[in-house]
Scaffold this motif. Structure first.
Motif, PDB file in Angstrom:
ATOM      1  N   ARG A  24       0.817  -1.215   0.000  1.00  0.00           N
ATOM      2  CA  ARG A  24       0.000   0.000   0.000  1.00  0.00           C
ATOM      3  C   ARG A  24       0.851   1.266   0.000  1.00  0.00           C
ATOM      4  O   ARG A  24       0.313   2.360  -0.113  1.00  0.00           O
ATOM      5  CB  ARG A  24      -0.928   0.012   1.215  1.00  0.00           C
ATOM      6  CG  ARG A  24      -1.917  -1.112   1.258  1.00  0.00           C
ATOM      7  CD  ARG A  24      -3.008  -0.984   0.294  1.00  0.00           C
ATOM      8  NE  ARG A  24      -3.855   0.130   0.667  1.00  0.00           N
ATOM      9  CZ  ARG A  24      -4.820   0.600  -0.071  1.00  0.00           C
ATOM     10  NH1 ARG A  24      -5.068   0.051  -1.221  1.00  0.00           N
ATOM     11  NH2 ARG A  24      -5.528   1.619   0.322  1.00  0.00           N
ATOM     12  N   SER A  25       2.151   1.146   0.081  1.00  0.00           N
ATOM     13  CA  SER A  25       3.007   2.324   0.028  1.00  0.00           C
ATOM     14  C   SER A  25       3.239   2.804  -1.405  1.00  0.00           C
ATOM     15  O   SER A  25       3.726   3.908  -1.616  1.00  0.00           O
ATOM     16  CB  SER A  25       4.348   2.050   0.712  1.00  0.00           C
ATOM     17  OG  SER A  25       5.054   1.070  -0.009  1.00  0.00           O
ATOM     18  N   PHE A  26       2.869   2.003  -2.392  1.00  0.00           N
ATOM     19  CA  PHE A  26       3.009   2.401  -3.793  1.00  0.00           C
ATOM     20  C   PHE A  26       1.785   3.197  -4.238  1.00  0.00           C
ATOM     21  O   PHE A  26       0.661   2.952  -3.784  1.00  0.00           O
ATOM     22  CB  PHE A  26       3.168   1.161  -4.687  1.00  0.00           C
ATOM     23  CG  PHE A  26       4.409   0.376  -4.412  1.00  0.00           C
ATOM     24  CD1 PHE A  26       5.662   0.895  -4.720  1.00  0.00           C
ATOM     25  CD2 PHE A  26       4.330  -0.877  -3.835  1.00  0.00           C
ATOM     26  CE1 PHE A  26       6.808   0.163  -4.461  1.00  0.00           C
ATOM     27  CE2 PHE A  26       5.468  -1.613  -3.580  1.00  0.00           C
ATOM     28  CZ  PHE A  26       6.709  -1.084  -3.890  1.00  0.00           C
ATOM     29  N   ASP A  27       2.003   4.138  -5.149  1.00  0.00           N
ATOM     30  CA  ASP A  27       0.902   4.981  -5.630  1.00  0.00           C
ATOM     31  C   ASP A  27      -0.145   4.179  -6.391  1.00  0.00           C
ATOM     32  O   ASP A  27      -1.344   4.434  -6.277  1.00  0.00           O
ATOM     33  CB  ASP A  27       1.442   6.100  -6.533  1.00  0.00           C
ATOM     34  CG  ASP A  27       2.222   7.133  -5.746  1.00  0.00           C
ATOM     35  OD1 ASP A  27       1.962   7.263  -4.536  1.00  0.00           O
ATOM     36  OD2 ASP A  27       3.083   7.803  -6.349  1.00  0.00           O
ATOM     37  N   TRP A  28       0.290   3.203  -7.181  1.00  0.00           N
ATOM     38  CA  TRP A  28      -0.659   2.421  -7.974  1.00  0.00           C
ATOM     39  C   TRP A  28      -1.586   1.599  -7.090  1.00  0.00           C
ATOM     40  O   TRP A  28      -2.705   1.278  -7.477  1.00  0.00           O
ATOM     41  CB  TRP A  28       0.060   1.506  -8.963  1.00  0.00           C
ATOM     42  CG  TRP A  28       1.013   0.543  -8.316  1.00  0.00           C
ATOM     43  CD1 TRP A  28       2.346   0.714  -8.121  1.00  0.00           C
ATOM     44  CD2 TRP A  28       0.694  -0.737  -7.761  1.00  0.00           C
ATOM     45  NE1 TRP A  28       2.877  -0.376  -7.473  1.00  0.00           N
ATOM     46  CE2 TRP A  28       1.886  -1.283  -7.247  1.00  0.00           C
ATOM     47  CE3 TRP A  28      -0.472  -1.480  -7.653  1.00  0.00           C
ATOM     48  CZ2 TRP A  28       1.942  -2.528  -6.637  1.00  0.00           C
ATOM     49  CZ3 TRP A  28      -0.428  -2.724  -7.036  1.00  0.00           C
ATOM     50  CH2 TRP A  28       0.781  -3.232  -6.538  1.00  0.00           C
ATOM     51  N   ALA A  29      -1.142   1.270  -5.889  1.00  0.00           N
ATOM     52  CA  ALA A  29      -1.959   0.449  -4.996  1.00  0.00           C
ATOM     53  C   ALA A  29      -3.039   1.255  -4.299  1.00  0.00           C
ATOM     54  O   ALA A  29      -3.929   0.678  -3.677  1.00  0.00           O
ATOM     55  CB  ALA A  29      -1.070  -0.223  -3.963  1.00  0.00           C
ATOM     56  N   LEU A  30      -2.987   2.570  -4.397  1.00  0.00           N
ATOM     57  CA  LEU A  30      -3.979   3.416  -3.747  1.00  0.00           C
ATOM     58  C   LEU A  30      -5.079   3.861  -4.691  1.00  0.00           C
ATOM     59  O   LEU A  30      -6.057   4.458  -4.265  1.00  0.00           O
ATOM     60  CB  LEU A  30      -3.285   4.634  -3.126  1.00  0.00           C
ATOM     61  CG  LEU A  30      -2.221   4.306  -2.080  1.00  0.00           C
ATOM     62  CD1 LEU A  30      -1.514   5.571  -1.649  1.00  0.00           C
ATOM     63  CD2 LEU A  30      -2.843   3.597  -0.893  1.00  0.00           C
ATOM     64  N   PRO A  33      -9.228   0.887  -8.928  1.00  0.00           N
ATOM     65  CA  PRO A  33      -9.388  -0.531  -9.306  1.00  0.00           C
ATOM     66  C   PRO A  33      -8.363  -1.444  -8.634  1.00  0.00           C
ATOM     67  O   PRO A  33      -8.713  -2.524  -8.159  1.00  0.00           O
ATOM     68  CB  PRO A  33      -9.213  -0.552 -10.812  1.00  0.00           C
ATOM     69  CG  PRO A  33      -9.135   0.846 -11.265  1.00  0.00           C
ATOM     70  CD  PRO A  33      -8.955   1.714 -10.070  1.00  0.00           C
ATOM     71  N   ALA A  34      -7.141  -1.006  -8.571  1.00  0.00           N
ATOM     72  CA  ALA A  34      -6.097  -1.856  -7.980  1.00  0.00           C
ATOM     73  C   ALA A  34      -6.313  -2.020  -6.478  1.00  0.00           C
ATOM     74  O   ALA A  34      -6.120  -3.110  -5.931  1.00  0.00           O
ATOM     75  CB  ALA A  34      -4.724  -1.269  -8.251  1.00  0.00           C
ATOM     76  N   ALA A  35      -6.720  -0.962  -5.814  1.00  0.00           N
ATOM     77  CA  ALA A  35      -6.938  -1.030  -4.367  1.00  0.00           C
ATOM     78  C   ALA A  35      -8.081  -1.980  -4.028  1.00  0.00           C
ATOM     79  O   ALA A  35      -7.970  -2.788  -3.103  1.00  0.00           O
ATOM     80  CB  ALA A  35      -7.235   0.358  -3.817  1.00  0.00           C
ATOM     81  N   GLU A  36      -9.161  -1.899  -4.781  1.00  0.00           N
ATOM     82  CA  GLU A  36     -10.296  -2.776  -4.513  1.00  0.00           C
ATOM     83  C   GLU A  36      -9.937  -4.238  -4.773  1.00  0.00           C
ATOM     84  O   GLU A  36     -10.298  -5.115  -3.985  1.00  0.00           O
ATOM     85  CB  GLU A  36     -11.482  -2.368  -5.374  1.00  0.00           C
ATOM     86  CG  GLU A  36     -12.074  -1.045  -4.967  1.00  0.00           C
ATOM     87  CD  GLU A  36     -13.144  -0.571  -5.927  1.00  0.00           C
ATOM     88  OE1 GLU A  36     -13.505  -1.327  -6.846  1.00  0.00           O
ATOM     89  OE2 GLU A  36     -13.606   0.558  -5.748  1.00  0.00           O
ATOM     90  N   ILE A  37      -9.224  -4.500  -5.848  1.00  0.00           N
ATOM     91  CA  ILE A  37      -8.824  -5.868  -6.155  1.00  0.00           C
ATOM     92  C   ILE A  37      -7.908  -6.416  -5.067  1.00  0.00           C
ATOM     93  O   ILE A  37      -8.064  -7.563  -4.630  1.00  0.00           O
ATOM     94  CB  ILE A  37      -8.149  -5.935  -7.545  1.00  0.00           C
ATOM     95  CG1 ILE A  37      -9.181  -5.663  -8.630  1.00  0.00           C
ATOM     96  CG2 ILE A  37      -7.480  -7.287  -7.760  1.00  0.00           C
ATOM     97  CD1 ILE A  37      -8.583  -5.449 -10.010  1.00  0.00           C
TER      98      ILE A  37
END
Length: 95
Positions: A24-30, A33-37
């Motif tokens: 969760r420290s990466f921008d793409w993970a926040l 779509p990526a966060a919900e998955i």
């Protein structure tokens, strides 16, 4: 031997949910779509690990103290994941 394998798998399952913190420290993970998955995938894993530990303890007859700890912690993870999915489901239904 089977009891030790089931216990080792349950112990490893204790630490997997904590791997979401570095991800969760990466921008793409926040992003949405990526966060919900990621959250739903981790929740599904936590539910699976809770069920696996409970079944290993009851049906597999693995009654060691370490397995008892794994059952308690993985069950707490599973209940939390079910609550998380329930909260997100109610949020989706209210839109």
């Amino acid at each position: 031997m089977r009891n030790k394998v089931l216990t080792a798998i349950s112990v490893m399952m204790l630490f997997v949910p904590w791997t979401i913190l570095p991800l969760r420290s990466f921008d793409w993970a926040l992003k949405s779509p990526a966060a919900e998955i990621m959250i739903y995938s981790y929740a599904a894993f936590m539910i699976f690990s809770g069920i696996f530990s409970i079944l290993s303890f009851t049906k597999g007859r693995v009654k060691s103290k370490l397995m008892q700890v794994c059952v308690v912690i993985n069950s707490i993870y599973a209940v939390g994941a079910i609550g998380l999915i329930a909260m997100s489901f109610t949020t989706l239904m209210s839109r």
